[in-house]
Design a protein around this motif. Structure first.
Motif, PDB file in Angstrom:
ATOM      1  N   ASN A  61       0.832  -1.198   0.000  1.00 30.25           N
ATOM      2  CA  ASN A  61       0.000   0.000   0.000  1.00 30.25           C
ATOM      3  C   ASN A  61       0.868   1.250   0.000  1.00 30.25           C
ATOM      4  O   ASN A  61       2.098   1.177  -0.103  1.00 30.25           O
ATOM      5  CB  ASN A  61      -0.966  -0.018   1.191  1.00 30.25           C
ATOM      6  N   GLY A  62       0.234   2.420   0.146  1.00 28.26           N
ATOM      7  CA  GLY A  62       0.966   3.671   0.086  1.00 28.26           C
ATOM      8  C   GLY A  62       1.978   3.829   1.200  1.00 28.26           C
ATOM      9  O   GLY A  62       3.064   4.392   1.001  1.00 28.26           O
ATOM     10  N   TYR A  63       1.655   3.322   2.395  1.00 28.65           N
ATOM     11  CA  TYR A  63       2.578   3.443   3.521  1.00 28.65           C
ATOM     12  C   TYR A  63       3.831   2.593   3.313  1.00 28.65           C
ATOM     13  O   TYR A  63       4.957   3.059   3.546  1.00 28.65           O
ATOM     14  CB  TYR A  63       1.882   3.041   4.825  1.00 28.65           C
ATOM     15  N   GLN A  81      -0.087   3.213  10.481  1.00 30.53           N
ATOM     16  CA  GLN A  81      -0.550   4.113   9.416  1.00 30.53           C
ATOM     17  C   GLN A  81      -0.222   5.569   9.758  1.00 30.53           C
ATOM     18  O   GLN A  81      -1.088   6.449   9.797  1.00 30.53           O
ATOM     19  CB  GLN A  81      -2.047   3.942   9.164  1.00 30.53           C
ATOM     20  N   ILE A  93      -1.836  13.989   4.035  1.00 35.51           N
ATOM     21  CA  ILE A  93      -1.795  13.025   2.946  1.00 35.51           C
ATOM     22  C   ILE A  93      -2.861  13.379   1.916  1.00 35.51           C
ATOM     23  O   ILE A  93      -4.026  13.589   2.252  1.00 35.51           O
ATOM     24  CB  ILE A  93      -2.030  11.592   3.467  1.00 35.51           C
ATOM     25  N   ILE A  95      -4.325  12.230  -2.136  1.00 40.21           N
ATOM     26  CA  ILE A  95      -4.326  11.302  -3.265  1.00 40.21           C
ATOM     27  C   ILE A  95      -4.923  12.055  -4.451  1.00 40.21           C
ATOM     28  O   ILE A  95      -6.064  12.504  -4.395  1.00 40.21           O
ATOM     29  CB  ILE A  95      -5.126  10.022  -2.966  1.00 40.21           C
ATOM     30  N   GLU A 104      -7.455   5.481   3.860  1.00 43.16           N
ATOM     31  CA  GLU A 104      -7.480   5.515   2.401  1.00 43.16           C
ATOM     32  C   GLU A 104      -6.088   5.287   1.818  1.00 43.16           C
ATOM     33  O   GLU A 104      -5.944   4.627   0.788  1.00 43.16           O
ATOM     34  CB  GLU A 104      -8.063   6.843   1.926  1.00 43.16           C
ATOM     35  N   LEU A 105      -5.051   5.831   2.453  1.00 37.86           N
ATOM     36  CA  LEU A 105      -3.692   5.543   1.996  1.00 37.86           C
ATOM     37  C   LEU A 105      -3.302   4.122   2.355  1.00 37.86           C
ATOM     38  O   LEU A 105      -2.573   3.463   1.606  1.00 37.86           O
ATOM     39  CB  LEU A 105      -2.705   6.536   2.613  1.00 37.86           C
ATOM     40  N   LEU A 108      -4.615   2.004  -0.399  1.00 42.35           N
ATOM     41  CA  LEU A 108      -4.236   2.382  -1.758  1.00 42.35           C
ATOM     42  C   LEU A 108      -3.168   1.425  -2.260  1.00 42.35           C
ATOM     43  O   LEU A 108      -2.076   1.349  -1.703  1.00 42.35           O
ATOM     44  CB  LEU A 108      -3.712   3.819  -1.787  1.00 42.35           C
ATOM     45  N   PHE A 135       0.022  11.583  -3.426  1.00 46.71           N
ATOM     46  CA  PHE A 135       0.211  10.330  -4.145  1.00 46.71           C
ATOM     47  C   PHE A 135      -0.610  10.384  -5.433  1.00 46.71           C
ATOM     48  O   PHE A 135      -1.842  10.495  -5.388  1.00 46.71           O
ATOM     49  CB  PHE A 135      -0.223   9.142  -3.287  1.00 46.71           C
ATOM     50  N   THR A 137      -1.918   8.596  -8.876  1.00 49.87           N
ATOM     51  CA  THR A 137      -2.194   7.214  -9.245  1.00 49.87           C
ATOM     52  C   THR A 137      -2.588   7.088 -10.708  1.00 49.87           C
ATOM     53  O   THR A 137      -2.930   8.065 -11.377  1.00 49.87           O
ATOM     54  CB  THR A 137      -3.335   6.647  -8.378  1.00 49.87           C
TER      55      THR A 137
END
Length: 685
Positions: A61-63, A81, A93, A95, A104-105, A108, A135, A137
């Motif tokens: 994921n994003g993290y 997170q 953060i 997106i 949500e991150l 992601l 971020f 996408t």
């Protein structure tokens, strides 16, 4: 403190998707970036990052992707997170240019992320934040992802389960997220306390016998998003519930001095709360460089809290509280882009918080607290052709509070400022400063008094004022070859500091939160990272030195603290091995309390193949419990406490993640879970 500050003036760089940024060797925009060499490019407005295939392959994921990018100026904890700067400041953060929540991150998919832009020195809407990370996408004509993850503790008993499904069709995205957590934990607290009364000193020795707590939480969120070239719209509805059905502590108390006798003490509490909430975020991009942003939120929380304390030879002390709170607020921001890359903006914010508490048990009381927080901010920022950008945001904040018959109106100035100078695409210098007023802890903004033992009581303070803060952060960031560098100087001073006060009245020792003295620190932090062996070996470390001073009328305190942290990871095939170590360190908070932490360390093995990922972590395997030592001297009350907690002690955990992508991708233009419920209940323990 930064979590209490609201960033006010208009957003600038991440909303201007068509604005080009020119550097010596590349031309880039937020819609599309052409890169000739580096995966990290420094500009005066932002840093541009391009995740590699290797980093994406080993990230879910994003993290985890941001952690694997091994940036020396950030600390990332994918499990919790959280992302923070090397100075410990929180980040916002985004997106695709829209602010999102941690869950949500956390859901992601890393494979969807094509680019990450971040500002170390954010102004405008995010003034006061440590950084803003956007971020970017891939886009879908239709389709989406199903994301499922489970994290289970073996040595320490807990579970964390998350499910997310989203569906995208053209400009519309529907997302549903659900999370459930449970945890069994224990904290053994021992202490040597001394309370000074007019007729003598009472010494209290606490030996823990048993401690156990059970907690659980649930989180449900639905989000509707519509993104077009000239606007973005997000509507969200969430419901969260948390509960601690059992929190039991049993101690042996030994008293000497003013009284001489042993006793057994049992403290048991439980609480539960629910909170539904609605949110709206709308951005409109108009011709001629006009941008309008509107945010709104409303929530209603309900909390029940019950506790009872029994001690040999004394009557039980029961405290029960029922609270209803309402939170509503919104902001309207407008900015205008002018020639020479100059932008002007204005923002108006209004937030309302209402708490109604009913106390029963050993005493009966009713408390009603209302806070109206209004803010007006003006903003100017500019990007100059010499590689320099700057911003200034300034305005007024008005906090009007009512508790019973007591009214308090506090009008205060606020200012944020910063500048960034990019020497070239590899080296940048930055300055970020602010003068702000934070809101107080609502749990202590009352006139309630509750008994916590036969000689102790906790007292609210209806005259509690805002805390003033002045901060400057100067930094250098750069990279050369496979190495990255970060050097930061951080100065912070609190005026009218919010701190604990103890005072004796008769045979009772009272604890109260008051405004007293000033706190300041000077902190130096150096970080370095290296990507070696074909970028498969990732090394990172940082060291910080802090000079802390607390100038109080009745208990001045000072402390000089060191802290070091190291991490190393190696990625090969479908596997990644990672180790982390944080040295023992001491910490003095803004109340002048000194806390000592032991070393913390861990080893993890990650496997990822196709749509599946699994991870096994071993943390602090030599120490069953994390032992922290707290030394607090309040003049008439002194406490030397040791806390043995299994929450950061020895643990073996296993996590499993499954990601199912579906749909058709296209190149059309881009356009933790937090389960805590806000509460103002004054709690005895």
């Amino acid at each position: 403190m930064k979590k209490l500050l609201l960033a006010l003036a208009p957003a600038l760089p991440f909303m201007a998707y068509a604005q080009d940024v020119k550097t010596d060797s590349i031309t880039t925009s937020l819609k599309e970036v052409v890169v000739t060499a580096d995966t990290q490019i420094e500009t005066s407005q932002k840093v541009i990052l391009h995740p590699t295939k290797l980093e994406k392959r080993h990230s879910t994921n994003g993290y985890t992707l941001f952690a694997n990018m091994n940036l020396p100026d950030f600390t990332v904890n994918p499990t919790d997170q959280t992302i923070s700067t090397i100075t410990g400041r929180d980040v916002k953060i985004l997106i695709n240019g829209v602010e999102v929540s941690p869950d949500e991150l956390g859901t992601l998919t890393a494979s969807e992320i094509t680019q990450i832009d971040y500002q170390r020195n954010p102004g405008g809407r995010w003034a006061g934040c440590g950084a803003v990370i956007n971020f970017i996408t891939e886009q879908y004509d239709y389709g989406g992802n199903v994301y499922l993850s489970a994290d289970k503790g073996l040595a320490r008993q807990y579970g964390d389960y998350t499910g997310m499904a989203n569906y995208k069709r053209n400009a519309v995205t529907l997302t549903f997220t659900v999370n459930g957590k449970w945890e069994n934990s224990s904290v053994l607290n021992s202490a040597e306390n001394a309370a000074i009364f007019s007729d003598g000193t009472l010494y209290q020795s606490i030996t823990p016998q048993e401690a156990s707590a059970r907690s659980n939480s649930q989180y449900f969120k639905f989000k509707f998003s519509h993104a077009a070239k000239n606007h973005t719209l997000d509507l969200s509805a969430l419901f969260k519930r948390n509960a601690t059905p059992r929190n039991l502590m049993t101690d042996v108390m030994t008293y000497s001095g003013l009284y001489n006798f042993p006793s057994n003490v049992e403290r048991n509490s439980r609480d539960r709360g629910v909170l539904p909430a609605l949110g709206l975020k709308y951005n409109l991009f108009m011709p001629g460089g006009h941008t309008l942003m509107i945010t709104s939120e409303v929530s209603h929380g309900h909390t029940n809290y019950n506790s009872i304390r029994t001690e040999t030879g004394f009557d039980p002390i029961a405290n029960n509280a029922v609270e209803n709170n309402l939170k509503a607020g919104g902001s309207i921001s407008y900015f205008k882009s002018l020639p020479h890359e100059l932008s002007l903006g204005v923002s108006v914010d209004e937030f309302y918080n209402y708490f109604h508490d009913v106390y029963t048990g050993s005493f009966d009381s009713k408390q009603t607290l209302t806070n109206n927080h209004a803010m007006l901010m003006l903003n100017v920022d500019q990007n100059l052709p010499i590689g320099l950008s700057y911003y200034v945001s300034a305005g007024l904040t008005d906090l009007y509070s009512t508790i019973g018959d007591y009214n308090d109106n506090q009008i205060s100035p606020m200012a944020y400022y910063g500048a960034t100078y990019a020497v070239n695409q590899k080296h940048v210098f930055s300055l970020n400063g602010n003068y702000v007023h934070s809101i107080y802890n609502p749990s202590f903004k009352n006139d309630a008094v509750i008994r916590t033992s036969f000689f102790e009581a906790t007292m609210g303070n209806p005259e509690l004022k805002q805390l003033k803060a002045f901060q400057n952060v100067v930094g250098y960031n750069g990279h050369a070859g496979h190495f990255g560098f970060s050097f930061t100087y951080d100065f912070l001073k609190y005026f009218g500091n919010t701190t604990n006060r103890y005072f004796a009245d008769g045979n009772i020792m009272y604890h109260q939160l008051v405004n007293d003295g000033n706190f300041c620190y000077n902190k130096l932090i150096f970080g370095i990272s290296a990507n070696l062996l074909g970028n498969k070996l990732r090394l990172k470390g940082n060291v910080s030195y802090s000079i802390n001073r607390f100038n109080s009328d009745y208990r001045p305190t000072k402390s000089n603290d060191w802290r070091e942290a190291l991490s190393a990871s190696y990625m090969f095939g479908d596997w990644q091995i990672k180790g982390e170590y944080v040295s023992p360190y001491k910490f003095m908070d803004y109340e002048g309390t000194k806390v000592r932490f032991p070393a913390q360390y861990g080893l993890s093995i990650n496997w990822q193949h196709g749509d599946w990922a699994a991870e096994c972590c071993i943390d602090n395997f030599l120490d069953r419990r994390l032992c922290t030592r707290t030394d607090a001297d309040y003049g008439v009350y002194h406490s030397l406490a040791h806390s043995l907690s299994d929450m950061k002690g020895r643990n073996i955990s296993v996590s499993l993640t499954y990601i199912l992508p579906y749909g058709k991708k296209t190149d059309r233009e881009r356009v933790e879970t937090d389960t805590k419920i806000n509460s103002a209940i004054l709690r005895p323990f």
